[in-house]
Design a protein around this motif. Structure first.
Motif, mmCIF file in Angstrom:
data_model
loop_
_atom_site.group_PDB
_atom_site.id
_atom_site.type_symbol
_atom_site.label_atom_id
_atom_site.label_comp_id
_atom_site.label_asym_id
_atom_site.label_seq_id
_atom_site.Cartn_x
_atom_site.Cartn_y
_atom_site.Cartn_z
ATOM 1 N N GLU A 55 0.838 -1.197 0.000
ATOM 2 C CA GLU A 55 0.000 0.000 0.000
ATOM 3 C C GLU A 55 0.872 1.247 0.000
ATOM 4 O O GLU A 55 2.098 1.173 0.026
ATOM 5 N N ASN A 56 0.223 2.408 0.003
ATOM 6 C CA ASN A 56 0.947 3.673 -0.002
ATOM 7 C C ASN A 56 1.497 3.998 1.385
ATOM 8 O O ASN A 56 1.037 3.474 2.396
ATOM 9 N N GLY A 57 2.480 4.877 1.409
ATOM 10 C CA GLY A 57 2.985 5.392 2.674
ATOM 11 C C GLY A 57 3.858 4.449 3.454
ATOM 12 O O GLY A 57 4.006 4.595 4.676
ATOM 13 N N SER A 165 2.138 1.250 -5.412
ATOM 14 C CA SER A 165 1.802 0.128 -4.543
ATOM 15 C C SER A 165 0.965 -0.898 -5.298
ATOM 16 O O SER A 165 0.177 -0.558 -6.176
ATOM 17 N N VAL A 166 1.141 -2.159 -4.952
ATOM 18 C CA VAL A 166 0.514 -3.257 -5.695
ATOM 19 C C VAL A 166 -0.997 -3.304 -5.500
ATOM 20 O O VAL A 166 -1.751 -3.555 -6.446
ATOM 21 N N LEU A 167 -1.459 -3.076 -4.275
ATOM 22 C CA LEU A 167 -2.879 -3.253 -3.978
ATOM 23 C C LEU A 167 -3.744 -2.060 -4.364
ATOM 24 O O LEU A 167 -4.965 -2.190 -4.460
ATOM 25 N N THR A 169 -3.090 -0.001 -7.206
ATOM 26 C CA THR A 169 -3.109 0.230 -8.646
ATOM 27 C C THR A 169 -2.781 -1.079 -9.373
ATOM 28 O O THR A 169 -2.403 -2.069 -8.750
ATOM 29 N N THR A 170 -2.909 -1.042 -10.679
ATOM 30 C CA THR A 170 -2.556 -2.220 -11.486
ATOM 31 C C THR A 170 -1.268 -2.017 -12.275
ATOM 32 O O THR A 170 -0.764 -2.964 -12.892
ATOM 33 N N GLU A 171 -0.700 -0.811 -12.246
ATOM 34 C CA GLU A 171 0.477 -0.520 -13.053
ATOM 35 C C GLU A 171 1.662 -1.414 -12.718
ATOM 36 O O GLU A 171 2.385 -1.882 -13.600
ATOM 37 N N THR A 172 1.860 -1.642 -11.424
ATOM 38 C CA THR A 172 3.030 -2.406 -11.004
ATOM 39 C C THR A 172 2.985 -3.823 -11.558
ATOM 40 O O THR A 172 4.021 -4.396 -11.909
ATOM 41 N N ARG A 173 1.798 -4.378 -11.657
ATOM 42 C CA ARG A 173 1.681 -5.748 -12.161
ATOM 43 C C ARG A 173 2.067 -5.855 -13.630
ATOM 44 O O ARG A 173 2.614 -6.870 -14.056
ATOM 45 N N VAL A 174 1.819 -4.810 -14.410
ATOM 46 C CA VAL A 174 2.190 -4.871 -15.823
ATOM 47 C C VAL A 174 3.675 -4.573 -16.025
ATOM 48 O O VAL A 174 4.250 -4.921 -17.057
ATOM 49 N N LEU A 175 4.303 -3.945 -15.031
ATOM 50 C CA LEU A 175 5.729 -3.649 -15.118
ATOM 51 C C LEU A 175 6.601 -4.768 -14.567
ATOM 52 O O LEU A 175 7.735 -4.969 -15.011
ATOM 53 N N ALA A 176 6.082 -5.483 -13.587
ATOM 54 C CA ALA A 176 6.900 -6.382 -12.783
ATOM 55 C C ALA A 176 7.617 -7.449 -13.598
ATOM 56 O O ALA A 176 8.787 -7.754 -13.350
ATOM 57 N N LYS A 198 -1.493 -11.188 0.015
ATOM 58 C CA LYS A 198 -2.232 -10.870 -1.216
ATOM 59 C C LYS A 198 -1.306 -10.236 -2.250
ATOM 60 O O LYS A 198 -1.398 -10.540 -3.450
ATOM 61 N N THR A 199 -0.404 -9.365 -1.786
ATOM 62 C CA THR A 199 0.561 -8.738 -2.686
ATOM 63 C C THR A 199 1.438 -9.787 -3.349
ATOM 64 O O THR A 199 1.665 -9.756 -4.569
#
Length: 218
Positions: A55-57, A165-167, A169-176, A198-199
């Motif tokens: 998550e954020n922060g 953060s993974v939970l 947004t979805t951007e990280t999953r397409v970059l990972a 979950k992450t």
């Protein structure tokens, strides 16, 4: 694999501890993380690593910035990319402009020379997020991002990507899965175990190579 546990320090209020307090205990821990990553690197692939959190922060941008500084101090040519197009922060940490950056490159309205900024740290450059976009997932998941990473990978010894953060947004999953490895940051006392699990599951579904975890005790 736990890459390191970040302990509390009087210097922690300064974001770039590895630059301003290179002899501190926190800087020693970043050197430990740096060396652990070095052992895990596949010399046959571009050394591109993504740093994220559930998550954020949870301190991932500060962690990415300090790790990049630590790597550059070893005289490796390092590029730090701010791929958090929704809430970027690396330009404020390094005090560089953000008029042109990653989003401009992916839209084809600027070139690499116009978008990458040198920092005060020798051997360390930064590619900021650039102006806000309304479709970050589509932009980061497109062929232009794949081509850009391939081109940048030939220019730098190491690339670190500060990802959302993974939970949230979805951007990280397409970059990972475009990176050699993913580093997950968890914050002691804040990150809930079920969210960490979950992450991990989402990263597995994205075929990401999770190489380690950093436990952040802020």
């Amino acid at each position: 694999m736990v890459l390191s546990k970040m302990l509390k320090s009087k210097a922690k209020k300064i974001q770039l501890v590895t630059y301003f307090h290179a002899d501190s205990h926190i800087s020693d821990q970043f050197r430990e993380i740096r060396e652990n990553i070095r052992f895990l690197r596949d010399k046959n692939k571009n050394a591109i690593f993504l740093i994220t959190s559930p998550e954020n922060g949870e301190g991932k941008s500060t962690t990415a910035a300090n790790l990049a500084v630590s790597m550059a101090q070893q005289k490796e040519k390092v590029l730090l990319i701010d791929a958090n197009l929704r809430a970027p922060s690396l330009h404020t940490i390094f005090k560089v402009p953000n008029q042109s950056g990653l989003s401009n490159l992916l839209k084809g309205i600027s070139n690499i020379d116009e978008s990458i900024y040198p920092t005060d740290v020798h051997h360390l450059d930064i590619l900021t997020s650039g102006p806000e976009v309304f479709n970050p997932t589509e932009i980061l998941g497109g062929q232009m991002m794949t081509d850009l990473l391939k081109e940048l990978g030939s220019m730098y010894d190491v690339i670190l990507i500060d990802a959302p953060s993974v939970l949230k947004t979805t951007e990280t999953r397409v970059l990972a899965n475009q990176c050699q490895g993913v580093i997950l940051l968890l914050q002691k006392g804040k990150t809930e175990m079920d969210k960490a699990v979950k992450t991990k599951r989402l990263l597995d579904l994205a075929h990401a190579n999770l190489i380690g975890v950093i436990l952040n005790d802020k």
